[in-house]
Design an enzyme around this catalytic site. Structure first.
Site, PDB file in Angstrom:
ATOM      1  CE  LYS A 263      -4.583  -4.618   1.458  1.00  0.00           C
ATOM      2  NZ  LYS A 263      -4.291  -3.181   1.250  1.00  0.00           N
TER       3      LYS A 263
ATOM      4  CE1 TYR B 131       0.308  -3.203   4.520  1.00  0.00           C
ATOM      5  CE2 TYR B 131      -1.198  -3.885   6.250  1.00  0.00           C
ATOM      6  CZ  TYR B 131      -0.900  -3.743   4.905  1.00  0.00           C
ATOM      7  OH  TYR B 131      -1.803  -4.148   3.942  1.00  0.00           O
TER       8      TYR B 131
ATOM      9  CG  PHE C  63      -1.572   5.378   4.722  1.00  0.00           C
ATOM     10  CD1 PHE C  63      -1.186   4.042   4.812  1.00  0.00           C
ATOM     11  CD2 PHE C  63      -0.767   6.253   4.003  1.00  0.00           C
ATOM     12  CE1 PHE C  63      -0.027   3.578   4.199  1.00  0.00           C
ATOM     13  CE2 PHE C  63       0.406   5.793   3.376  1.00  0.00           C
ATOM     14  CZ  PHE C  63       0.772   4.457   3.479  1.00  0.00           C
TER      15      PHE C  63
ATOM     16  NE  ARG D 192       3.025  -4.541  -5.986  1.00  0.00           N
ATOM     17  CZ  ARG D 192       2.847  -3.719  -4.952  1.00  0.00           C
ATOM     18  NH1 ARG D 192       2.354  -4.188  -3.800  1.00  0.00           N
ATOM     19  NH2 ARG D 192       3.137  -2.461  -5.043  1.00  0.00           N
TER      20      ARG D 192
ATOM     21  CB  THR E 110      -1.704   1.857  -4.113  1.00  0.00           C
ATOM     22  OG1 THR E 110      -0.473   1.138  -4.267  1.00  0.00           O
ATOM     23  CG2 THR E 110      -2.061   1.936  -2.634  1.00  0.00           C
TER      24      THR E 110
ATOM     25  NE  ARG F 146      -4.723  -3.106  -4.511  1.00  0.00           N
ATOM     26  CZ  ARG F 146      -3.453  -2.894  -4.197  1.00  0.00           C
ATOM     27  NH1 ARG F 146      -2.644  -2.253  -5.025  1.00  0.00           N
ATOM     28  NH2 ARG F 146      -2.983  -3.355  -3.040  1.00  0.00           N
TER      29      ARG F 146
ATOM     30  CG  ASN G 189      -5.793  -1.386  -1.699  1.00  0.00           C
ATOM     31  OD1 ASN G 189      -5.816  -2.293  -0.864  1.00  0.00           O
ATOM     32  ND2 ASN G 189      -4.729  -0.647  -1.942  1.00  0.00           N
TER      33      ASN G 189
ATOM     34  CG  HIS H 241      -0.319  -7.295   0.969  1.00  0.00           C
ATOM     35  ND1 HIS H 241       0.435  -6.149   1.051  1.00  0.00           N
ATOM     36  CD2 HIS H 241       0.550  -8.349   1.007  1.00  0.00           C
ATOM     37  CE1 HIS H 241       1.727  -6.502   1.144  1.00  0.00           C
ATOM     38  NE2 HIS H 241       1.817  -7.825   1.128  1.00  0.00           N
TER      39      HIS H 241
ATOM     40  CD  GLU I 260       4.869  -8.700   2.395  1.00  0.00           C
ATOM     41  OE1 GLU I 260       4.229  -9.346   1.524  1.00  0.00           O
ATOM     42  OE2 GLU I 260       5.064  -7.475   2.320  1.00  0.00           O
TER      43      GLU I 260
HETATM   44  P1  DAT Z   1       0.312  -1.530  -1.954  1.00  0.00           P
HETATM   45  O1  DAT Z   1      -0.733  -2.254  -1.139  1.00  0.00           O
HETATM   46  O2  DAT Z   1      -0.181  -1.201  -3.336  1.00  0.00           O
HETATM   47  O3  DAT Z   1       1.658  -2.226  -1.956  1.00  0.00           O
HETATM   48  P2  DAT Z   1       1.447   0.317  -0.027  1.00  0.00           P
HETATM   49  O4  DAT Z   1       2.291  -0.821   0.452  1.00  0.00           O
HETATM   50  O5  DAT Z   1       2.140   1.585  -0.416  1.00  0.00           O
HETATM   51  O6  DAT Z   1       0.518  -0.113  -1.248  1.00  0.00           O
HETATM   52  O7  DAT Z   1       0.388   0.719   1.117  1.00  0.00           O
HETATM   53  C1  DAT Z   1      -0.227  -0.259   1.919  1.00  0.00           C
HETATM   54  C2  DAT Z   1      -1.718   0.041   1.968  1.00  0.00           C
HETATM   55  O8  DAT Z   1      -1.958   1.284   2.631  1.00  0.00           O
HETATM   56  C3  DAT Z   1      -2.367   0.207   0.598  1.00  0.00           C
HETATM   57  O9  DAT Z   1      -2.749  -1.017   0.032  1.00  0.00           O
HETATM   58  C4  DAT Z   1      -3.517   1.114   0.892  1.00  0.00           C
HETATM   59  C5  DAT Z   1      -3.001   2.008   1.984  1.00  0.00           C
HETATM   60  N1  DAT Z   1      -2.426   3.258   1.449  1.00  0.00           N
HETATM   61  C6  DAT Z   1      -1.214   3.406   0.846  1.00  0.00           C
HETATM   62  N2  DAT Z   1      -0.984   4.687   0.496  1.00  0.00           N
HETATM   63  C7  DAT Z   1      -2.077   5.384   0.902  1.00  0.00           C
HETATM   64  C8  DAT Z   1      -2.466   6.756   0.839  1.00  0.00           C
HETATM   65  N3  DAT Z   1      -1.663   7.682   0.318  1.00  0.00           N
HETATM   66  N4  DAT Z   1      -3.682   7.105   1.339  1.00  0.00           N
HETATM   67  C9  DAT Z   1      -4.489   6.180   1.877  1.00  0.00           C
HETATM   68  N5  DAT Z   1      -4.192   4.875   1.989  1.00  0.00           N
HETATM   69  C10 DAT Z   1      -3.020   4.470   1.506  1.00  0.00           C
HETATM   70 MG    MG Z   2       2.865  -2.670  -0.258  1.00  0.00          MG
END
Ligand code: DAT
Ligand code: MG
Length: 143
Positions: A13, A53, A61, A89, A95, A106, A120, A123, A134
């Site tokens: 990212k 997304y 967020f 993963r 996350t 991370r 973080n 992805h 994706e």
């Molecule tokens: P991941 O990237 O671990 O699959 P995700 O798909 O739930 O996580 O969320 C996409 C991104 O959004 C994640 O990498 C960081 C951000 N994010 C997720 N949950 C969040 C939260 N509770 N507060 C802030 N940012 C968040």
């Molecule tokens: Mg995700």
């Protein structure tokens, strides 16, 4: 028991790209033994990110995430190997970078910066269905 080879979409990212961590992330992927199938560097537009997304639309967020992701260049990669979706993963870690375990991308390289969205670094697709969807969004030529 045999396991089918599979593919996953990985993004370094903008926060990771800007910090010069693309090479470090790709190094860990290759050191683990997965293969790079495709690689591209560009600044994603909102249309592509909205598709990517879609599951997060409406969450608190979501807008900060769209701003973070469209705010700079990303390195997009397709990786390949048996169970690489689950495997990447595990390499990425949790996350929330504060609680992501040391040893993970991370956990080793990320931290909380006090923003509305967690920056973080990477992805990774979370299931075979997500990976297929994706990869179609980021590398339509592979579809
Ligand atoms: P991941 O990237 O671990 O699959 P995700 O798909 O739930 O996580 O969320 C996409 C991104 O959004 C994640 O990498 C960081 C951000 N994010 C997720 N949950 C969040 C939260 N509770 N507060 C802030 N940012 C968040
Ligand atoms: Mg995700």
């Amino acid at each position: 028991m045999t396991t089918q080879t599979e593919r996953s979409l990985v993004l370094i990212k903008p926060d990771g790209f800007t910090r010069g961590l693309s090479g470090e992330v790709l190094r860990r992927i290759e050191a683990k033994g997965y293969t790079l199938v495709a690689l591209s560097i560009f600044t994603p537009d909102r249309e592509r990110l909205a598709k990517h997304y879609a599951e997060h639309e409406g969450k608190p967020f979501y807008e900060p995430l769209m701003e973070l992701m469209s705010g700079g260049q990303v390195t997009a990669a397709v990786i390949e190997g048996q169970r690489c979706i689950e495997g990447f993963r595990a390499l990425a870690g949790a996350t929330d970078p504060t609680v992501a375990l040391p040893g993970t991308i991370r956990g080793d390289l990320g931290r909380d910066w006090g923003a509305k969205v967690q920056a973080n670094i990477v992805h990774g697709s979370d299931s075979p269905e997500s990976a297929k969807r994706e990869i179609g969004i980021w590398f339509p030529e592979l579809g």
